[in-house]
Design a protein around this motif. Sequence first.
Motif, PDB file in Angstrom:
ATOM      1  N   ASN A 155      66.342  -3.213 -37.549  1.00 57.07           N
ATOM      2  CA  ASN A 155      66.668  -4.638 -37.542  1.00 57.07           C
ATOM      3  C   ASN A 155      66.183  -5.229 -38.847  1.00 57.07           C
ATOM      4  N   HIS A 180      66.372 -10.880 -32.900  1.00 57.77           N
ATOM      5  CA  HIS A 180      66.047 -11.237 -34.288  1.00 57.77           C
ATOM      6  C   HIS A 180      64.781 -12.091 -34.348  1.00 57.77           C
ATOM      7  N   ARG A 207      61.851  -9.845 -33.912  1.00 57.67           N
ATOM      8  CA  ARG A 207      61.601  -9.067 -35.127  1.00 57.67           C
ATOM      9  C   ARG A 207      60.978  -9.939 -36.220  1.00 57.67           C
ATOM     10  N   GLN A 223      57.373 -10.358 -35.498  1.00 60.48           N
ATOM     11  CA  GLN A 223      56.644  -9.150 -35.877  1.00 60.48           C
ATOM     12  C   GLN A 223      56.371  -9.136 -37.379  1.00 60.48           C
TER      13      GLN A 223
END
Length: 169
Positions: free
Chosen positions: A32, A155, A158, A161
């Motif tokens: 991703n 998304h 991610r 993260q």
Amino acid sequence: MDGFSYSSETMRTGARGVAESSDLLGKPRAENNPPDDVMQITEQAEWDDRRLQSAQREIQTISGVGEGADGKVRVRADADGRIAQISLDPRVMKLSSQDLAEAVVLAVRRAQEDSAMQCERVVRDAVGELPATPEQALEQFDRTLDTFSRAMDEHEFRLDQIFREMDGR
């Protein structure tokens, strides 16, 4: 895929039961990566635009044809169903005015139907099958929205993260 749905990606459940993302062609993405996702969405939008422009040009050239009185009356209609040409074989003048009028109406109707069917084919080729009813369109929209929401959640996760990794440096 049921009918037409515009989506930058599809979500499917992999063998491990984990949602995996894939591009529009069903190819799994390695990672991703938001910039890659934006690029993919941009490329897909550009491809869709070219495909729709091509369909629009093709529709402008459509000419439906219809006949009546065993081919003695021929009519040509454009993509909007407007009559572009009426041709009468001289032998058609032997018909009564009522029969001639019915033959012309029949030929016009057939030309308009032919034109409409050609337009539907071009649209279907460009965007896929359209839902038959408003309820099916709404269901399709809900599925597309759900897929989009799942992709956006992925998304967002991610990005969170990435931000946590940046804060931890």
